[in-house]
Design an enzyme around this catalytic site. Structure first.
Site, short mmCIF file in Angstrom:
data_model
loop_
_atom_site.label_atom_id
_atom_site.label_comp_id
_atom_site.label_asym_id
_atom_site.label_seq_id
_atom_site.Cartn_x
_atom_site.Cartn_y
_atom_site.Cartn_z
CB CYS A 14 -0.84 0.04 1.24
SG CYS A 14 0.03 0.03 2.77
CB CYS A 22 -1.99 -3.11 8.40
SG CYS A 22 -2.82 -3.18 6.86
FE1 FES Z 1 -1.35 0.14 4.36
FE2 FES Z 1 -2.66 -0.74 6.31
S1 FES Z 1 -3.19 -0.32 4.36
S2 FES Z 1 -0.58 -0.36 6.41
#
Ligand code: FES
Length: 123
Positions: free
Chosen positions: A33, A102
């Site tokens: 992400c 995450c």
């Molecule tokens: Fe990037 Fe959670 S979506 S760390």
């Protein structure tokens, strides 16, 4: 989606900020992400006497950063290096399955800061 403990740590994150004269600094990113966590540790007599961080991430990443900082503060370097994402998720009373990735950021960043600390000590 998130329980009350996670929401509390997301909305009132503990130990945020920087330590200008940190003994170790670790920075990691989540390639999936692009979110990033940078953590600063202060070590006295082999113990993490202060921990601060900056996390640019989702609610789970921020809550995990906050909880992880609480879990390792006051611990020895060796104990802090053993923190797992499961420890963090359990302390938060659980995270949604899709958010477990995450929860890697905080333990990985703590280990990176400890590696930096050890390198500075010449270990
Ligand atoms: Fe990037 Fe959670 S979506 S760390």
């Amino acid at each position: 989606m998130y329980n009350e403990t996670v929401l509390d740590h997301f909305q009132n994150p503990r130990n945020t900020g920087e330590i200008p004269d940190a003994d170790g600094v670790g920075s990691v990113g989540n390639p999936a992400c692009g979110d990033v966590m940078k953590i600063f540790i202060k070590v006295v007599d082999g113990r993490l006497v202060d921990v601060k961080y900056k996390t640019f991430g989702c609610a789970a990443a921020i809550a995990c950063s906050s909880m992880a900082s609480e879990l390792v503060k006051g611990k020895t370097v060796e104990e802090a290096a053993q923190l797992t994402r499961r420890d963090v998720a359990d302390a938060l009373h659980g995270l949604p399955d899709e958010k477990m990735a995450c929860s890697n950021l905080a333990p990985d960043a703590i280990r990176a800061a400890i590696e930096d600390y050890r390198a500075r000590q010449g270990e």
